[in-house]
Design a protein around this motif. Structure first.
Motif, short mmCIF file in Angstrom:
data_model
loop_
_atom_site.label_atom_id
_atom_site.label_comp_id
_atom_site.label_asym_id
_atom_site.label_seq_id
_atom_site.Cartn_x
_atom_site.Cartn_y
_atom_site.Cartn_z
N GLN A 178 47.31 -31.53 73.41
CA GLN A 178 46.76 -32.66 72.67
C GLN A 178 47.72 -33.83 72.54
O GLN A 178 47.29 -34.97 72.44
CB GLN A 178 46.34 -32.20 71.26
CG GLN A 178 45.22 -31.19 71.26
CD GLN A 178 44.81 -30.79 69.86
OE1 GLN A 178 45.55 -30.99 68.89
NE2 GLN A 178 43.62 -30.23 69.73
N ARG A 179 49.05 -33.57 72.56
CA ARG A 179 50.02 -34.64 72.34
C ARG A 179 50.91 -34.80 73.56
O ARG A 179 51.58 -33.86 74.00
CB ARG A 179 50.86 -34.34 71.10
CG ARG A 179 50.05 -34.23 69.81
CD ARG A 179 50.96 -34.27 68.61
NE ARG A 179 51.62 -35.57 68.47
CZ ARG A 179 52.64 -35.81 67.66
NH1 ARG A 179 53.13 -34.83 66.91
NH2 ARG A 179 53.18 -37.00 67.59
N CYS A 195 45.06 -40.02 79.40
CA CYS A 195 44.17 -40.05 78.24
C CYS A 195 42.73 -40.32 78.66
O CYS A 195 41.79 -39.82 78.03
CB CYS A 195 44.64 -41.11 77.23
SG CYS A 195 46.10 -40.60 76.27
N GLN A 200 41.02 -35.16 74.97
CA GLN A 200 41.67 -34.55 73.81
C GLN A 200 43.10 -35.04 73.63
O GLN A 200 43.73 -34.79 72.60
CB GLN A 200 41.69 -33.01 73.96
CG GLN A 200 42.78 -32.44 74.87
CD GLN A 200 42.38 -32.39 76.34
OE1 GLN A 200 41.45 -33.08 76.76
NE2 GLN A 200 43.05 -31.56 77.12
N GLU A 202 46.36 -37.56 73.08
CA GLU A 202 46.88 -38.81 72.55
C GLU A 202 48.32 -38.91 73.03
O GLU A 202 48.97 -37.90 73.29
CB GLU A 202 46.81 -38.87 71.03
CG GLU A 202 47.62 -37.81 70.32
CD GLU A 202 47.53 -37.93 68.81
OE1 GLU A 202 48.56 -37.73 68.15
OE2 GLU A 202 46.43 -38.21 68.30
N LEU A 224 42.29 -48.13 74.18
CA LEU A 224 42.95 -46.87 73.84
C LEU A 224 44.00 -47.05 72.75
O LEU A 224 44.87 -46.21 72.57
CB LEU A 224 43.61 -46.26 75.08
CG LEU A 224 42.66 -45.59 76.09
CD1 LEU A 224 43.40 -45.26 77.38
CD2 LEU A 224 42.04 -44.33 75.49
N ASP A 226 43.87 -46.60 69.71
CA ASP A 226 43.84 -45.55 68.71
C ASP A 226 44.42 -44.24 69.22
O ASP A 226 44.65 -43.30 68.44
CB ASP A 226 42.41 -45.31 68.22
CG ASP A 226 41.47 -44.92 69.35
OD1 ASP A 226 41.73 -45.31 70.51
OD2 ASP A 226 40.47 -44.22 69.08
N ARG A 227 44.70 -44.15 70.54
CA ARG A 227 45.20 -42.90 71.12
C ARG A 227 46.54 -43.04 71.83
O ARG A 227 47.18 -42.03 72.12
CB ARG A 227 44.16 -42.33 72.10
CG ARG A 227 42.87 -41.88 71.42
CD ARG A 227 41.82 -41.51 72.45
NE ARG A 227 42.30 -40.47 73.37
CZ ARG A 227 41.79 -40.27 74.58
NH1 ARG A 227 40.81 -41.05 75.02
NH2 ARG A 227 42.26 -39.31 75.34
#
Length: 344
Positions: A178-179, A195, A200, A202, A224, A226-227
């Motif tokens: 996820q990260r 991304c 999923q 960020e 993007l 926000d991610r």
């Protein structure tokens, strides 16, 4: 992040390799070839021909240059295979169209323009050879000339379009990842690309402020914001924002000392969650380097004072940091470098 130049077109007439009957041709002709390609890029000549052949008088008007000057530049570019004559017109060769125009596969014009901006550093090569390091590094020059940062980033952006498909092909992102931490991520396109492929994810991009000058705009354009976040700073500082599942260390290691790489990889090991993945892109040091590899190593001497490293160096650093399942993937063509994948 210093990256080698793109693959050039292959003209029908090649210069001799150190065997010219007139020795100065081995100095004069490469100089003129580079100067002509750079000048054509600065004038927008290749891009002016991207839509098809033009008469020289029309081409001269389109690039706002004299007819005489345009004709002489065109003659030389034809002789080295970058342009082609078609009846009473001139056109890009297939390779020029592919690599140096917006109509092609990858437009490496930013790399040519970067070469023009960095040309003066080449004049200090003899001093760097004597000292074993540059008098002033590329990063020092960027601090003194802030306009160099965005220009270099645009070059890296072009290279990212070339490298991007290889990364997507060879880098396995699991559902639980996820990260993403992108060290030296500059233009942000690798983080953006992943991304977009993996909803999923960020990402956090860490790089020097000058390298991130236009990155926020690109992220916003791709919707993007926000991610994908930015953290200006040196990758050698450890404020990387907690734990991550995937770490990119792409074309960065050759700009660091062996000790710095060892420390960065050790810290990445601490940063990764169990099951995490480290992705390294590099130009590995071969015992018998090709002319390209040797040229790149010489470039590092006068630009950054650093070097390329053996695959065994990376496996040593990775093993010491607790990584397992280390895998090497050589890209095609070899001038694109290699990937090293390592898991915790």
């Amino acid at each position: 992040m210093t990256t080698p130049p793109p693959r050039p077109p292959k003209p029908d007439v090649c210069l001799p390799n150190g065997s010219a009957e007139l020795a100065m041709l081995d100095v004069y002709m490469p100089m003129m070839k580079s100067a002509a390609i750079i000048s054509a890029s600065r004038l927008g000549l290749f891009e002016a021909l991207a839509g098809g052949p033009l008469a020289i008088v029309t081409l001269a008007a389109k690039i706002h240059a004299s007819l005489e000057g345009t004709a002489r530049l065109v003659d030389f570019l034809v002789s080295i295979g970058y342009l082609e004559e078609q009846d009473d017109c001139v056109a890009n060769s297939a390779s020029t169209q592919r690599w140096f125009t917006s109509a092609g596969q990858i437009d490496y014009t930013p790399g040519v323009l970067w070469t023009h901006a960095a040309w003066s550093m080449m004049g200090n090569l003899a001093e760097a050879v004597k000292a074993g390091m540059p008098e002033k590094t590329l990063w020092d020059n960027m601090l003194e000339q802030p306009e160099l940062g965005p220009l270099f980033s645009s070059y890296m952006r072009a290279f990212s379009h070339d490298l991007g498909p290889d990364l997507l092909k060879h880098v396995p992102i699991a559902d639980g990842h996820q990260r993403l931490l992108d060290l030296g991520g500059s233009h942000g396109l690798h983080s953006i690309r992943f991304c977009q492929r993996y909803p999923q994810l960020e990402a956090l991009i860490v790089d020097l402020p000058t390298a991130l000058a236009d990155t926020a705009t690109t992220i916003e354009q791709e919707q993007l914001s926000d991610r994908v976040r930015l953290r200006p700073g040196d990758v050698l500082h450890w404020d990387w924002g907690g734990q991550h599942d995937v770490v990119f260390y792409l074309s960065v290691a050759h700009n660091q000392s062996a000790d710095d790489n060892r420390q960065v990889i050790a810290k990445i090991g601490e940063t990764l969650r169990p099951g995490g993945l480290l992705v390294i892109h590099e130009y590995l040091h071969d015992e018998t380097p090709s002319a390209f590899q040797a040229a790149f190593r010489l470039t590092l001497l006068y630009e950054t004072g650093t070097r390329t490293y053996h695959y065994d160096d990376y496996t040593e650093w990775l093993t010491a940091a607790g990584f397992t399942a280390i895998e090497r993937i050589d890209l095609d063509p070899l001038e694109k470098g290699s990937l090293i994948l390592a898991r915790r």
